[in-house]
Design a protein around this motif. Structure first.
Motif, PDB file in Angstrom:
ATOM      1  N   THR A  95      -7.482 -33.648  20.933  1.00 57.86           N
ATOM      2  CA  THR A  95      -8.319 -33.177  22.039  1.00 57.86           C
ATOM      3  C   THR A  95      -7.478 -32.835  23.251  1.00 57.86           C
ATOM      4  OG1 THR A  95      -9.917 -34.769  21.236  1.00 57.86           O
ATOM      5  CG2 THR A  95     -10.389 -33.714  23.308  1.00 57.86           C
TER       6      THR A  95
ATOM      7  N   LEU B 172      -7.326 -29.149  24.754  1.00 62.22           N
ATOM      8  CA  LEU B 172      -7.788 -28.930  26.125  1.00 62.22           C
ATOM      9  C   LEU B 172      -6.698 -28.296  26.959  1.00 62.22           C
ATOM     10  CD1 LEU B 172      -9.799 -32.035  27.287  1.00 62.22           C
ATOM     11  CD2 LEU B 172     -10.517 -29.695  27.307  1.00 62.22           C
TER      12      LEU B 172
ATOM     13  N   ILE C   2     -10.733 -30.919  34.838  1.00 65.70           N
ATOM     14  CA  ILE C   2     -11.385 -32.208  35.075  1.00 65.70           C
ATOM     15  C   ILE C   2     -11.513 -32.986  33.770  1.00 65.70           C
ATOM     16  CG2 ILE C   2     -13.522 -33.298  35.830  1.00 65.70           C
ATOM     17  CD1 ILE C   2     -13.902 -31.047  37.773  1.00 65.70           C
ATOM     18  N   CYS C   3     -11.964 -32.282  32.717  1.00 66.41           N
ATOM     19  CA  CYS C   3     -12.097 -32.958  31.420  1.00 66.41           C
ATOM     20  C   CYS C   3     -10.740 -33.420  30.907  1.00 66.41           C
ATOM     21  CB  CYS C   3     -12.742 -32.020  30.413  1.00 66.41           C
ATOM     22  SG  CYS C   3     -14.447 -31.673  30.762  1.00 66.41           S
TER      23      CYS C   3
ATOM     24  N   LEU D 213      -9.870 -36.631  32.482  1.00 72.34           N
ATOM     25  CA  LEU D 213     -10.601 -37.762  31.908  1.00 72.34           C
ATOM     26  C   LEU D 213      -9.999 -38.175  30.572  1.00 72.34           C
ATOM     27  CD1 LEU D 213     -14.259 -36.764  32.768  1.00 72.34           C
ATOM     28  CD2 LEU D 213     -12.813 -38.397  33.900  1.00 72.34           C
ATOM     29  N   VAL D 214      -9.677 -37.185  29.721  1.00 73.27           N
ATOM     30  CA  VAL D 214      -9.104 -37.525  28.416  1.00 73.27           C
ATOM     31  C   VAL D 214      -7.734 -38.168  28.585  1.00 73.27           C
ATOM     32  CG1 VAL D 214      -8.393 -36.601  26.201  1.00 73.27           C
ATOM     33  CG2 VAL D 214     -10.385 -35.705  27.305  1.00 73.27           C
TER      34      VAL D 214
ATOM     35  N   ALA E  77      -6.813 -39.979  31.093  1.00 71.07           N
ATOM     36  CA  ALA E  77      -7.040 -41.368  31.508  1.00 71.07           C
ATOM     37  C   ALA E  77      -7.408 -42.229  30.306  1.00 71.07           C
ATOM     38  CB  ALA E  77      -8.135 -41.420  32.569  1.00 71.07           C
ATOM     39  N   LEU E  78      -8.206 -41.650  29.390  1.00 72.96           N
ATOM     40  CA  LEU E  78      -8.540 -42.402  28.172  1.00 72.96           C
ATOM     41  C   LEU E  78      -7.285 -42.707  27.364  1.00 72.96           C
ATOM     42  CD1 LEU E  78     -11.782 -40.861  26.692  1.00 72.96           C
ATOM     43  CD2 LEU E  78     -11.428 -43.089  27.677  1.00 72.96           C
TER      44      LEU E  78
ATOM     45  N   VAL F   7      -5.567 -45.533  28.906  1.00 74.86           N
ATOM     46  CA  VAL F   7      -6.277 -46.775  28.589  1.00 74.86           C
ATOM     47  C   VAL F   7      -5.910 -47.257  27.195  1.00 74.86           C
ATOM     48  CG1 VAL F   7      -8.549 -47.645  27.978  1.00 74.86           C
ATOM     49  CG2 VAL F   7      -8.221 -46.511  30.137  1.00 74.86           C
TER      50      VAL F   7
ATOM     51  N   ALA G 199      -7.298 -41.213  36.669  1.00 73.48           N
ATOM     52  CA  ALA G 199      -8.718 -40.892  36.841  1.00 73.48           C
ATOM     53  C   ALA G 199      -9.023 -40.579  38.298  1.00 73.48           C
ATOM     54  CB  ALA G 199      -9.586 -42.051  36.354  1.00 73.48           C
TER      55      ALA G 199
END
Lengths: 100, 107, 90
Positions: free
Chosen positions: B19, B23, B41-42, B45-46, B48-49, B52, B64
């Protein structure tokens, strides 16, 4: 404690279809209002059920309080921003979809 | 049970990396600037995931907050300014064009 | 454990949804759904990895996707033909 774990897993599994149906609705619905409708279901109920399940499995009260705060924050934020989007869409005179 | 968990986490990681790369490619190759901003933006977020998943919560927090949270709205605001500016520039160009002589030597 | 599978499903859902973005507002709604999915995934990961610190990351996610949507409505997606003058200036 064991029964709480099983119950929490069940609630999490019950929350999943809301996320999936929110995604499917976002992909399949015809206009912006119906997509908002699908999105808010995923936001409020799906995340609420997942957080409820995690609360049932949580170890300490601090974690429970933090999860609860996350849920409240997401609830306020998503409903406020969805309301903003819908109001601006009405201001832009976007006609709601209707079956001809 | 442990082996199954490992497979599931490996699948999660591969999906995350795929992903992320997809992206990034779409973000750089799309001609529509607004679409690129949303993809950015997406992407944040990915990313940041991914942090994590790598057990680096502090980096995920920074990514994030800065990557997706502050830069995204700043890009959106800048997009609007850019549109307005380019509209004014276009008008100026038009007026200049009307006033100027259309000699072929001018570029 | 069911958590990893659950979040895998959520990521797949987010991927499929990003793949097609119909119009401007729909893309923004998609980004917001992605933020909510991200919150859920992080919460499940926090349970799966036994890291309570990740709850703070989930809080930041929840705050910032709403910020992005609000900025989008205020700054980028202005009211069309009647051009209201109140929301212009910084």
């Amino acid at each position: 404690m064991e029964s709480f774990d099983v119950l929490g897993s069940g609630v999490i599994i019950m929350g999943l279809p809301f996320f999936l149906s929110g995604t499917v609705g976002l992909l399949r619905f015809p206009d912006i209002y119906t997509r908002l409708h699908a999105l808010t279901k995923a936001d409020n109920v799906g995340l609420g059920m997942i957080i409820l399940g995690l609360i049932l499995q949580a170890g300490s009260w601090a974690v429970v309080a933090k999860l609860f705060f996350i849920w409240i924050l997401v609830l306020i934020a998503s409903s406020a921003s969805c309301h903003l989007v819908a109001r601006r869409a009405l201001q832009k005179r976007i006609q709601p979809w209707s079956r001809k | 049970m442990v082996a199954e968990m490992t497979y599931i986490m490996a699948g999660f990681d591969m999906l995350l990396v795929a992903t992320l790369l997809w992206l990034a490619w779409r973000l750089l190759s799309t001609p529509d600037i607004f679409k690129a901003v949303v993809l950015f933006i997406c992407f944040g977020l990915v990313m940041a995931l991914a942090w994590v998943r790598l057990r680096a919560p502090d980096v995920a927090l920074a990514e994030a907050a800065i990557g997706a949270g502050i830069t995204g709205p700043l890009f959106l605001a800048a997009l609007r300014r850019m549109e307005r500016l380019s509209k004014e520039e276009r008008r100026l160009d038009f007026e200049e064009d009307r006033d100027a002589d259309h000699s072929p030597g001018k570029v | 454990m069911v958590f990893a599978l659950v979040l895998l499903f959520a990521v797949v859902a987010g991927l499929v949804r990003i793949l097609k973005g119909p119009t401007a507002a729909d893309r923004m709604l998609a980004a917001q759904l992605f933020g909510t999915c991200g919150v859920a995934i992080i919460l499940l990961l926090a349970k799966g990895l036994d890291a309570v610190v990740l709850l703070d990351v989930a809080l930041v996610f929840a705050l910032l996707t709403a910020l992005a949507t609000t900025t989008f409505v205020r700054r980028t997606w202005y009211a069309g033909p009647e051009e209201e003058g109140s929301d212009g200036e910084f």
